[in-house]
Scaffold this motif. Sequence first.
Motif, PDB file in Angstrom:
ATOM      1  N   SER A   9       0.834  -1.196   0.000  1.00 48.21           N
ATOM      2  CA  SER A   9       0.000   0.000   0.000  1.00 48.21           C
ATOM      3  C   SER A   9       0.872   1.250   0.000  1.00 48.21           C
ATOM      4  O   SER A   9       2.066   1.208   0.328  1.00 48.21           O
ATOM      5  CB  SER A   9      -0.905   0.019   1.230  1.00 48.21           C
ATOM      6  OG  SER A   9      -0.143   0.235   2.403  1.00 48.21           O
ATOM      7  N   ALA A  10       0.256   2.372  -0.307  1.00 44.30           N
ATOM      8  CA  ALA A  10       0.968   3.650  -0.293  1.00 44.30           C
ATOM      9  C   ALA A  10       1.494   3.954   1.099  1.00 44.30           C
ATOM     10  O   ALA A  10       2.627   4.426   1.264  1.00 44.30           O
ATOM     11  CB  ALA A  10       0.055   4.756  -0.785  1.00 44.30           C
ATOM     12  N   ASP A  11       0.707   3.678   2.125  1.00 40.21           N
ATOM     13  CA  ASP A  11       1.132   3.964   3.495  1.00 40.21           C
ATOM     14  C   ASP A  11       2.347   3.123   3.894  1.00 40.21           C
ATOM     15  O   ASP A  11       3.214   3.594   4.644  1.00 40.21           O
ATOM     16  CB  ASP A  11      -0.011   3.710   4.480  1.00 40.21           C
ATOM     17  CG  ASP A  11      -1.067   4.816   4.432  1.00 40.21           C
ATOM     18  OD1 ASP A  11      -0.757   5.914   3.928  1.00 40.21           O
ATOM     19  OD2 ASP A  11      -2.195   4.576   4.890  1.00 40.21           O
ATOM     20  N   GLN A  12       2.422   1.895   3.394  1.00 46.29           N
ATOM     21  CA  GLN A  12       3.593   1.055   3.687  1.00 46.29           C
ATOM     22  C   GLN A  12       4.859   1.651   3.068  1.00 46.29           C
ATOM     23  O   GLN A  12       5.922   1.658   3.687  1.00 46.29           O
ATOM     24  CB  GLN A  12       3.362  -0.362   3.157  1.00 46.29           C
ATOM     25  CG  GLN A  12       2.368  -1.175   3.964  1.00 46.29           C
ATOM     26  CD  GLN A  12       2.055  -2.517   3.323  1.00 46.29           C
ATOM     27  OE1 GLN A  12       1.846  -2.609   2.109  1.00 46.29           O
ATOM     28  NE2 GLN A  12       2.019  -3.566   4.127  1.00 46.29           N
ATOM     29  N   VAL A  13       4.722   2.157   1.856  1.00 47.88           N
ATOM     30  CA  VAL A  13       5.864   2.778   1.197  1.00 47.88           C
ATOM     31  C   VAL A  13       6.295   4.028   1.969  1.00 47.88           C
ATOM     32  O   VAL A  13       7.488   4.256   2.203  1.00 47.88           O
ATOM     33  CB  VAL A  13       5.520   3.152  -0.263  1.00 47.88           C
ATOM     34  CG1 VAL A  13       6.691   3.883  -0.921  1.00 47.88           C
ATOM     35  CG2 VAL A  13       5.148   1.917  -1.062  1.00 47.88           C
ATOM     36  N   ILE A  14       5.328   4.824   2.387  1.00 46.91           N
ATOM     37  CA  ILE A  14       5.620   6.059   3.120  1.00 46.91           C
ATOM     38  C   ILE A  14       6.291   5.746   4.456  1.00 46.91           C
ATOM     39  O   ILE A  14       7.246   6.428   4.857  1.00 46.91           O
ATOM     40  CB  ILE A  14       4.314   6.858   3.324  1.00 46.91           C
ATOM     41  CG1 ILE A  14       3.853   7.427   1.981  1.00 46.91           C
ATOM     42  CG2 ILE A  14       4.505   7.980   4.343  1.00 46.91           C
ATOM     43  CD1 ILE A  14       2.444   7.946   1.990  1.00 46.91           C
ATOM     44  N   GLN A  15       5.825   4.702   5.133  1.00 45.96           N
ATOM     45  CA  GLN A  15       6.455   4.292   6.397  1.00 45.96           C
ATOM     46  C   GLN A  15       7.901   3.868   6.182  1.00 45.96           C
ATOM     47  O   GLN A  15       8.781   4.175   6.987  1.00 45.96           O
ATOM     48  CB  GLN A  15       5.651   3.168   7.032  1.00 45.96           C
ATOM     49  CG  GLN A  15       4.308   3.621   7.600  1.00 45.96           C
ATOM     50  CD  GLN A  15       3.428   2.453   8.013  1.00 45.96           C
ATOM     51  OE1 GLN A  15       3.875   1.315   8.095  1.00 45.96           O
ATOM     52  NE2 GLN A  15       2.149   2.738   8.269  1.00 45.96           N
ATOM     53  N   ARG A  16       8.147   3.172   5.060  1.00 44.57           N
ATOM     54  CA  ARG A  16       9.525   2.731   4.771  1.00 44.57           C
ATOM     55  C   ARG A  16      10.423   3.925   4.436  1.00 44.57           C
ATOM     56  O   ARG A  16      11.594   3.959   4.848  1.00 44.57           O
ATOM     57  CB  ARG A  16       9.509   1.727   3.596  1.00 44.57           C
ATOM     58  CG  ARG A  16      10.893   1.246   3.170  1.00 44.57           C
ATOM     59  CD  ARG A  16      11.617   0.501   4.283  1.00 44.57           C
ATOM     60  NE  ARG A  16      12.980   0.164   3.886  1.00 44.57           N
ATOM     61  CZ  ARG A  16      14.014   0.952   4.080  1.00 44.57           C
ATOM     62  NH1 ARG A  16      13.865   2.140   4.672  1.00 44.57           N
ATOM     63  NH2 ARG A  16      15.224   0.575   3.708  1.00 44.57           N
ATOM     64  N   LEU A  17       9.891   4.905   3.734  1.00 45.87           N
ATOM     65  CA  LEU A  17      10.678   6.094   3.403  1.00 45.87           C
ATOM     66  C   LEU A  17      11.066   6.868   4.666  1.00 45.87           C
ATOM     67  O   LEU A  17      12.069   7.588   4.675  1.00 45.87           O
ATOM     68  CB  LEU A  17       9.882   7.012   2.464  1.00 45.87           C
ATOM     69  CG  LEU A  17       9.730   6.550   1.015  1.00 45.87           C
ATOM     70  CD1 LEU A  17       8.698   7.414   0.296  1.00 45.87           C
ATOM     71  CD2 LEU A  17      11.068   6.601   0.276  1.00 45.87           C
ATOM     72  N   ALA A  18      10.271   6.711   5.720  1.00 50.39           N
ATOM     73  CA  ALA A  18      10.521   7.417   6.976  1.00 50.39           C
ATOM     74  C   ALA A  18      11.428   6.641   7.917  1.00 50.39           C
ATOM     75  O   ALA A  18      11.691   7.084   9.035  1.00 50.39           O
ATOM     76  CB  ALA A  18       9.194   7.718   7.678  1.00 50.39           C
ATOM     77  N   GLN A  19      11.918   5.487   7.480  1.00 44.81           N
ATOM     78  CA  GLN A  19      12.818   4.665   8.294  1.00 44.81           C
ATOM     79  C   GLN A  19      14.237   4.697   7.718  1.00 44.81           C
ATOM     80  O   GLN A  19      14.421   4.854   6.510  1.00 44.81           O
ATOM     81  CB  GLN A  19      12.338   3.213   8.319  1.00 44.81           C
ATOM     82  CG  GLN A  19      10.973   3.022   8.953  1.00 44.81           C
ATOM     83  CD  GLN A  19      10.425   1.619   8.732  1.00 44.81           C
ATOM     84  OE1 GLN A  19      10.954   0.853   7.918  1.00 44.81           O
ATOM     85  NE2 GLN A  19       9.366   1.296   9.443  1.00 44.81           N
ATOM     86  N   VAL A  20      15.208   4.549   8.601  1.00 50.23           N
ATOM     87  CA  VAL A  20      16.604   4.444   8.167  1.00 50.23           C
ATOM     88  C   VAL A  20      17.144   3.099   8.625  1.00 50.23           C
ATOM     89  O   VAL A  20      17.160   2.805   9.824  1.00 50.23           O
ATOM     90  CB  VAL A  20      17.473   5.576   8.748  1.00 50.23           C
ATOM     91  CG1 VAL A  20      18.930   5.374   8.350  1.00 50.23           C
ATOM     92  CG2 VAL A  20      16.978   6.930   8.270  1.00 50.23           C
ATOM     93  N   CYS A  21      17.538   2.273   7.669  1.00 45.04           N
ATOM     94  CA  CYS A  21      18.094   0.948   7.981  1.00 45.04           C
ATOM     95  C   CYS A  21      19.619   0.995   7.937  1.00 45.04           C
ATOM     96  O   CYS A  21      20.213   1.837   7.260  1.00 45.04           O
ATOM     97  CB  CYS A  21      17.576  -0.092   6.988  1.00 45.04           C
ATOM     98  SG  CYS A  21      15.785  -0.293   7.062  1.00 45.04           S
TER      99      CYS A  21
END
Length: 375
Positions: A300-312
């Motif tokens: 989903s779009a929200d999953q992508v947005i959550q990943r963009l807000a994370q730093v691995c």
Amino acid sequence: MAYIVDLRSDTVTKPTEAMRHAMVNSALGDDVFGEDPTVNALESKIANMLGKQAALFVPSGTMANLIALMVHCNKRGSEALVGNCSHIFKYELGGAAHLGGILLSILENKPDGTFDLGEVEKRIRGSDIHEPITSLVAIENTQNNCGGKVLPLKWIDDLAVLCKKHSVPLHMDGARLFNAVQHSGETASRIVRDCDSVSVCFSKGLSAPVGSALVGSYHFIEQARRMRKMLGGGMRQAGVLAAAAVVALDEVVPLLALDHKRTQILAKVIEGLFLKTFQVDSEIHTNILMVRLPADSAVSADQVIQRLAQVCLDETQGDCKTPNDEGVIVKAISCNSKTIRFVLHREINDEALWLAIMKITYVFKEIDAKYQTKK
């Protein structure tokens, strides 16, 4: 600590140094009494730029649109025709109905932000005692939810002719009007020539901290001023805010072309990745970029947005980092479950754009690889 590139909206912009200086040194008075010289100067300036008789400074674009609706639809139970993707319909909390007793009837927006003029003519009502009276048609330019599309000038002209034929006023939600000016090459006054009222926002891509203007005839603004007072929008020494808007019109409007150029660059980079999971809108007009996921996608779009807000950890050890070995966070929002919206603005310079591109490329490739593996 991560470096943040905020692409959620052009409302996140902070005032420039010139704006701060103007705010501190602005001449002030009581605007409810019409005595604030800076507000008066701003209202005169924006009215002249749009080729209208008068203007009114208000706290927000939502209030500007609501006032316009309430002035034009001044009998409770009146009807306003609006696009189904319009800000007035989707994002202003039904204020027209709740506060103005106005029925919003929707027309289907096409991908370019327009709607069918034949349908408009069919939908205008008032002769039947059982029906509400159609008292306004409202359009949005640029069309936010359609990806910052600039409405075709001929379409606006044709709609205006239709509205005049039926004696129905035309209002333009021009929150990002100057983006439309930049893209089209037309003057603001030409674009809004046949509109009875226009709202313009200073706190989006123009970087002012607060405020919008409602523009129209002397008679319209006289009524609008009363509505503003009733809604609690009558501010006193408002010149401290209006001063920033004056600077925005002089100094930030000419810079909008850079926002558009950088949006085009971001779009071309994403398109050039050739990923099946992410598709960029084919036409980018201004500073808004929509990235769409397939309807059958597992992500989903929200999953992508959550990943963009994370730093691995893998990111900070690879290419997706700042010169100081910091990670990068990109902030975005979703328009629906399958659409991600990126909005560029004055604070996104070339360095910030490059960092955003690195992060988006990394995350999009990562997600696409997972999605394709699952398929």
